[in-house]
Design an enzyme around this catalytic site. Structure first.
Site, short mmCIF file in Angstrom:
data_model
loop_
_atom_site.label_atom_id
_atom_site.label_comp_id
_atom_site.label_asym_id
_atom_site.label_seq_id
_atom_site.Cartn_x
_atom_site.Cartn_y
_atom_site.Cartn_z
N GLY A 9 0.88 -1.17 0.00
CA GLY A 9 0.00 0.00 0.00
C GLY A 9 0.91 1.21 0.00
N SER A 10 0.89 1.99 1.08
CA SER A 10 1.71 3.20 1.14
C SER A 10 3.18 2.85 1.42
CB SER A 10 1.16 4.13 2.22
OG SER A 10 -0.15 4.56 1.87
N GLY A 12 4.72 -0.06 1.88
CA GLY A 12 5.26 -1.17 1.10
C GLY A 12 5.60 -0.77 -0.33
N ASN A 97 3.97 -0.90 12.31
CA ASN A 97 3.82 -0.28 13.62
C ASN A 97 3.12 -1.24 14.56
OD1 ASN A 97 5.06 2.20 13.32
ND2 ASN A 97 3.19 3.27 12.73
N LYS A 179 9.14 2.99 20.00
CA LYS A 179 8.23 3.45 18.94
C LYS A 179 6.78 3.24 19.40
CE LYS A 179 7.50 4.64 14.45
NZ LYS A 179 6.95 3.98 13.30
N ASN A 183 3.88 6.04 19.59
CA ASN A 183 2.58 5.88 18.92
C ASN A 183 1.43 5.87 19.93
OD1 ASN A 183 4.18 3.77 16.54
ND2 ASN A 183 3.27 5.74 16.09
N ASN A 197 -0.20 15.99 14.56
CA ASN A 197 0.69 15.48 15.62
C ASN A 197 1.14 16.57 16.59
OD1 ASN A 197 0.40 13.12 14.24
ND2 ASN A 197 2.52 12.95 13.56
N ASN A 246 1.90 16.83 10.47
CA ASN A 246 1.43 15.56 9.86
C ASN A 246 0.18 15.02 10.54
OD1 ASN A 246 3.82 15.88 8.56
ND2 ASN A 246 4.67 13.90 9.13
#
Ligand SMILES: NC(=O)C1=CN([C@@H]2O[C@H](COP(=O)(O)OP(=O)(O)OC[C@H]3O[C@@H](n4cnc5c(N)ncnc54)[C@H](OP(=O)(O)O)[C@@H]3O)[C@@H](O)[C@H]2O)C=CC1
Ligand SMILES: CC(C)(CO)C(=O)C(=O)O
Length: 301
Positions: A9-10, A12, A97, A179, A183, A197, A246
């Site tokens: 998708g994005s 990958g 993630n 991470k 998140n 963010n 973002n």
């Protein structure tokens, strides 16, 4: 290094597209995207400007390659692992993630080394055949339980050869938990409040983000992974500052009426805390709110 990217998708498509500049790549994608790539190649935009010609299919079964890179959303990892198990790979690398993905892959791909990775590149698949890099970052990878095996070194070299900023590290559990803590602080708050963010840098959202992040760091330590509150809190502020304009992935999911990765992020913190008898009230509330939203939209039972 012949590579299958499962879930193009994005992220990958970006990673697969960059790898395709140096290596043989198969993208496993939905049919509209796979068809566009077969017909006209994959266009890389934004931070990169290129057109590459990886192979592309929507059938991820019975593939063989040196490496499989997994970039489906966390809730699709089980299905991806089942498809990959019908093929043959020398190593598998998750760049997803959330937590638990590597365990799911390892549990269904017995005998295949499963590497862990994190990505800070920003990617958006704009239309079939087109991916935009919205921010250059870095891929950090290594053995999922710590250490640097020969497959991890070879994958690191192949990524670097393709011009992907890559670090091979011996403490992936710490990177994954840090991470996760970041998140856990940013994603649900920005999603539920429909903010960018940077919203967690000040005001009441800042307190909430810091609480969620510190709770995750505490659970990491209880799980035997040394992430201090100071490190985790510095990381959440640094990332929120660096990505202030973002829209987080979870905020994008809510805006698009899509299922989120809440189970693998805050939900994972809540589950590990419950096993150890620790209270994580902020993560519990954030998890419940996002799950309630998903339920209300008919996205989960
Ligand atoms: N995008 C980014 O900038 C970053 C993303 N990440 C992480 O990377 C992971 C992927 O994120 P992202 O790329 O944004 O997500 P996307 O939803 O854009 O990409 C995943 C793709 O895999 C497809 N897919 C799922 N199952 C299959 C299957 N069996 N066969 C073929 N295609 C399949 C999905 O299709 P469908 O939607 O139709 O199910 C989707 O197109 C997540 O864990 C995310 O948190 C990490 C850092 C940066
Ligand atoms: C680091 C952050 C918060 C960047 O947006 C992210 O990983 C996400 O949106 O999922």
């Amino acid at each position: 290094m012949e590579t299958v990217v499962f879930g193009a998708g994005s992220l990958g498509s970006l990673v697969g597209g960059l790898l395709a500049r140096e290596h043989d790549v198969w993208l496993v994608a939905r049919e509209d995207h796979a068809r566009a790539v077969r017909e006209s190649g994959l266009r890389l935009r934004g931070e990169f400007d290129d057109r590459v010609f990886p192979a592309a299919t929507s059938d991820g079964r019975e593939l063989e390659a040196d490496l499989a890179v997994v970039t489906v959303k966390a809730f699709d990892t089980g299905a991806a692992a089942d498809a990959l198990a019908t093929g043959s790979f020398d190593a598998v690398l998750s760049l997803q993630n959330g937590m638990g993905n590597e365990e799911t892959l390892a549990g269904r791909l017995e005998g295949t080394p499963v590497l862990a990775g994190t990505a800070t590149y920003g990617a958006v698949r704009r239309e079939p055949g087109v991916v935009e890099c919205t921010g250059r970052g870095e891929i950090v990878l290594g053995d999922r339980t710590g250490g640097v095996s020969q497959p991890a070194k070879e994958v690191g070299e192949a990524f670097t050869q393709a011009g992907i900023e890559t670090a091979v590290v011996d403490d992936m559990p710490r990177w994954l938990w840090e991470k996760l803590a970041v998140n856990a602080g940013i994603n649900p708050i920005t999603a539920l409040t429909a903010t960018e963010n940077g919203a967690v840098l000040g005001g009441p959202a800042n307190d909430l983000a810091r609480e969620a992040t510190a709770e995750a760091a505490r659970v990491a330590r209880e799980c035997g992974v040394a992430v201090s509150d100071r490190e985790a809190l510095e990381a959440v502020e640094t990332v929120a500052d660096a990505t202030a304009p973002n829209t987080s992935s979870m905020a994008q999911d809510l805006q698009a009426d899509r299922r989120t990765e809440i189970d693998a992020i805050n939900g994972y913190v809540v589950d590990r805390a419950a096993e150890r008898g620790i209270e994580v009230p902020t993560n519990r509330v954030l998890t419940a709110l996002v799950r309630t939203w998903e339920h209300g939209r008919g996205i989960r039972e």
